[in-house]
Design a protein around this motif. Structure first.
Motif, PDB file in Angstrom:
ATOM      1  N   SER A  56       0.835  -1.213   0.000  1.00  0.00           N
ATOM      2  CA  SER A  56       0.000   0.000   0.000  1.00  0.00           C
ATOM      3  C   SER A  56       0.862   1.252   0.000  1.00  0.00           C
ATOM      4  N   ALA A  57       1.982   1.211   0.733  1.00  0.00           N
ATOM      5  CA  ALA A  57       2.871   2.372   0.791  1.00  0.00           C
ATOM      6  C   ALA A  57       3.597   2.592  -0.527  1.00  0.00           C
ATOM      7  N   LEU A  58       3.712   1.547  -1.357  1.00  0.00           N
ATOM      8  CA  LEU A  58       4.399   1.651  -2.647  1.00  0.00           C
ATOM      9  C   LEU A  58       3.419   1.751  -3.818  1.00  0.00           C
ATOM     10  N   ALA A  59       2.129   1.761  -3.524  1.00  0.00           N
ATOM     11  CA  ALA A  59       1.106   1.676  -4.567  1.00  0.00           C
ATOM     12  C   ALA A  59       0.931   2.994  -5.313  1.00  0.00           C
ATOM     13  N   ASP A  60       0.080   2.936  -6.364  1.00  0.00           N
ATOM     14  CA  ASP A  60      -0.159   4.119  -7.196  1.00  0.00           C
ATOM     15  C   ASP A  60      -1.323   4.972  -6.714  1.00  0.00           C
ATOM     16  N   GLY A  61      -1.844   4.677  -5.534  1.00  0.00           N
ATOM     17  CA  GLY A  61      -2.932   5.462  -4.958  1.00  0.00           C
ATOM     18  C   GLY A  61      -3.257   4.959  -3.562  1.00  0.00           C
ATOM     19  N   PRO A  62      -4.250   5.576  -2.908  1.00  0.00           N
ATOM     20  CA  PRO A  62      -4.604   5.178  -1.541  1.00  0.00           C
ATOM     21  C   PRO A  62      -5.221   3.778  -1.485  1.00  0.00           C
ATOM     22  N   LEU A  81       6.961   2.760   7.883  1.00  0.00           N
ATOM     23  CA  LEU A  81       6.495   3.311   6.609  1.00  0.00           C
ATOM     24  C   LEU A  81       6.166   4.791   6.729  1.00  0.00           C
ATOM     25  N   ARG A  82       5.650   5.207   7.870  1.00  0.00           N
ATOM     26  CA  ARG A  82       5.415   6.641   8.090  1.00  0.00           C
ATOM     27  C   ARG A  82       6.733   7.407   8.061  1.00  0.00           C
ATOM     28  N   ALA A  83       7.768   6.814   8.676  1.00  0.00           N
ATOM     29  CA  ALA A  83       9.060   7.485   8.714  1.00  0.00           C
ATOM     30  C   ALA A  83       9.626   7.692   7.320  1.00  0.00           C
ATOM     31  N   LEU A  84       9.231   6.805   6.382  1.00  0.00           N
ATOM     32  CA  LEU A  84       9.734   6.905   5.008  1.00  0.00           C
ATOM     33  C   LEU A  84       8.820   7.729   4.106  1.00  0.00           C
ATOM     34  N   GLY A  85       7.714   8.248   4.657  1.00  0.00           N
ATOM     35  CA  GLY A  85       6.897   9.175   3.883  1.00  0.00           C
ATOM     36  C   GLY A  85       5.466   8.774   3.622  1.00  0.00           C
ATOM     37  N   THR A 103      -1.973   6.111   2.365  1.00  0.00           N
ATOM     38  CA  THR A 103      -1.760   6.991   1.214  1.00  0.00           C
ATOM     39  C   THR A 103      -0.268   7.084   0.948  1.00  0.00           C
ATOM     40  N   PRO A 104       0.194   6.611  -0.220  1.00  0.00           N
ATOM     41  CA  PRO A 104       1.627   6.663  -0.503  1.00  0.00           C
ATOM     42  C   PRO A 104       2.135   8.103  -0.573  1.00  0.00           C
ATOM     43  N   GLY A 109      14.501   9.730   2.903  1.00  0.00           N
ATOM     44  CA  GLY A 109      15.457   9.235   3.877  1.00  0.00           C
ATOM     45  C   GLY A 109      15.495  10.141   5.096  1.00  0.00           C
ATOM     46  N   GLY A 110      16.638  10.175   5.757  1.00  0.00           N
ATOM     47  CA  GLY A 110      16.752  10.958   6.980  1.00  0.00           C
ATOM     48  C   GLY A 110      15.904  10.385   8.090  1.00  0.00           C
TER      49      GLY A 110
END
Length: 467
Positions: A56-62, A81-85, A103-104, A109-110
């Motif tokens: 879901s985090a890598l998908a093309d939509g929510p 996954l939240r930490a990565l955006g 929602t992707p 990073g960071g």
């Protein structure tokens, strides 16, 4: 009927720690005094929840995940996954927690990722983090630093990702993502865990050239978990081919957004279904899928080896244990290869410890690299209660002996805790060192064990505050 001398329901499912008073000692496992007639609802599958969160985090939509697992492992995945955006919000409430709306976002990073003791986090998130721009640091619990990670680290380096682990091949380590991974041909040895394969396959559609992955080791454990990964990818429109055993080709492309209902965790159903063989009577698990890639489905053919009767009807699975161990039934010893369902081994070994004949459980050598060395842990704890268990190269040999009560150590391992609960049904005075470790994948375990097995269908105390 169950008699419970002690329970501690007020713990945080996300941390495995008490919400009220400090932990005041071991959990005295309830002892069965008569046959069961229980119906149990089990929360969502950890394996499916964490795979669907990544996709879901890598998908093309929510995407929306309905009836997901809410546990420490899934919470760690959400935070990673939240930490990565990614944006992950709670949706409609359910009996075991809210739906999740994912929602992707642009991968960044960071970040620092706390893996806890979750193998899915430490092995699924690094390939995702390699797609981000900037540094990402990984660490976890002290026990997590002993879990094998070299295959993930070496595979990322082969794919051109900069990884710094100071030569440990384990946590902690960091990587520096450049915003893309080329992918292409890759050979790995995934003998220690199928999660090494799954982690790479999940991120592979986002690699510029996809991934042509080959396993070069002699042994590949838990193939059903890889099949689960492939199925979740295909359901999101990703092309995955397997031209030969131990070989997978993932085409580059988008990952479709999806509204998906998570199946109950069938592996977490193992102790409850095993309880019917110990206490006697019947245990029914609701929501059992007609078809599934979960290894817990193997229980339907494994438990009859101990003499159980198993029936499936109207979306539920029922195990009838007859009079059970406490009613005088003598369970036969078994000779089982669990190479495809190793996570079921602690429950199966607990039953074997109560059987009248010797048992051999093999194909599980890889369990030495799980949350703890499960082979050594099971051997030590059953032997401490008067049993006789010998470690084999790839399994355990169990000789029948009378068991007595005593302290059952958990080694920070949720399946060790539930194995102790199974034995405690027949052996008075078994004290499970720390029942809160079950928060890793089933925070409601103590309530379901002492409540649902008495006839209730949900926890006596709702640890998520949603009832």
């Amino acid at each position: 009927m169950l008699i419970s001398k002690y329970s501690n329901p007020d713990f945080d499912p996300y941390q495995g720690e008490s919400l009220g008073e400090p932990d005041d000692g071991p959990w005295i496992a309830p002892t069965a005094t008569g046959p069961l007639a229980a119906r149990v609802s089990i929360p969502g599958s950890k394996s499916l929840t964490n795979r669907e969160l990544v996709l879901s985090a890598l998908a093309d939509g929510p995407s929306v995940l309905r009836r997901p697992l809410h546990s420490r492992d899934s919470a760690l995945m959400v935070e990673a996954l939240r930490a990565l955006g990614a944006q992950i919000d709670e949706g409609e409430p359910g009996p075991f927690g809210p739906d999740l709306q994912v929602t992707p976002g642009e991968l960044e990073g960071g970040a620092s990722v706390d893996c806890g003791l979750a193998g899915t986090v430490m092995r699924f998130i690094p390939p995702v983090a390699a797609l981000a721009l900037g540094p990402v640091a990984f660490d976890g619990d002290e026990s997590a630093r002993r879990r094998p990670m070299r295959t993930t680290i070496d595979s990322l380096r082969t794919l051109g990702v900069e990884v710094n682990d100071d030569g440990r091949g384990a946590l902690p380590f960091s990587l520096y993502g450049t915003g893309s991974v080329e992918g292409g041909e890759l050979e790995i040895d995934a003998s220690a865990s199928s999660q090494f394969v799954s982690g790479l396959l999940l991120a592979a559609p986002r690699f510029s050239r996809g991934l042509h992955l080959r396993h070069r080791g002699e042994h590949l454990p838990s193939m059903p978990h890889i099949e689960m990964t492939i199925e979740t990818l295909r359901q999101r429109g990703v092309r995955v081919d397997s031209p030969a055993e131990g070989e997978w080709i993932v085409a580059p492309g988008s990952i479709a957004a999806r509204d998906v209902a998570i199946e109950p965790d069938l592996s977490n159903a193992a102790p409850f279904l095993a309880a019917a063989l110990v206490a006697g009577g019947t245990v029914t698990v609701e929501g059992w899928p007609a078809t599934t890639t979960q290894v817990g489905a193997h229980l339907a053919r494994l438990l009859p080896r101990f003499g159980a009767s198993v029936t499936s009807a109207e979306g539920a699975l029922t195990v009838d244990g007859g009079a059970g161990v406490i009613g005088g039934i003598r369970l036969p010893g078994v000779d089982l290869d669990l190479s495809e369902g190793g996570e079921l081994a602690p429950a199966i070994v607990a039953l074997a410890a109560l059987a009248e004949g010797p048992s051999r459980i093999t194909g599980i050598g890889h369990l030495r690299g799980h949350e703890t060395d499960r082979l050594a842990a099971l051997a030590a704890e059953i032997t401490a209660l008067g049993g006789s268990v010998t470690e084999l190269a790839d399994g355990l040999a169990i000789e029948p002996r009378p068991l007595h009560g005593g302290l059952w150590h958990c080694y920070e391992d949720h399946r060790m805790a539930t194995a102790g609960a199974i034995i405690g049904l027949a052996v008075e005075g078994v004290e499970v060192e720390d029942i809160t470790v079950t928060s890793k994948t089933l925070p409601q375990f103590a309530e379901l064990w002492t409540g649902a097995l008495l006839g209730r269908t949900r926890p006596a105390v709702d640890p998520l505050g949603l009832m």
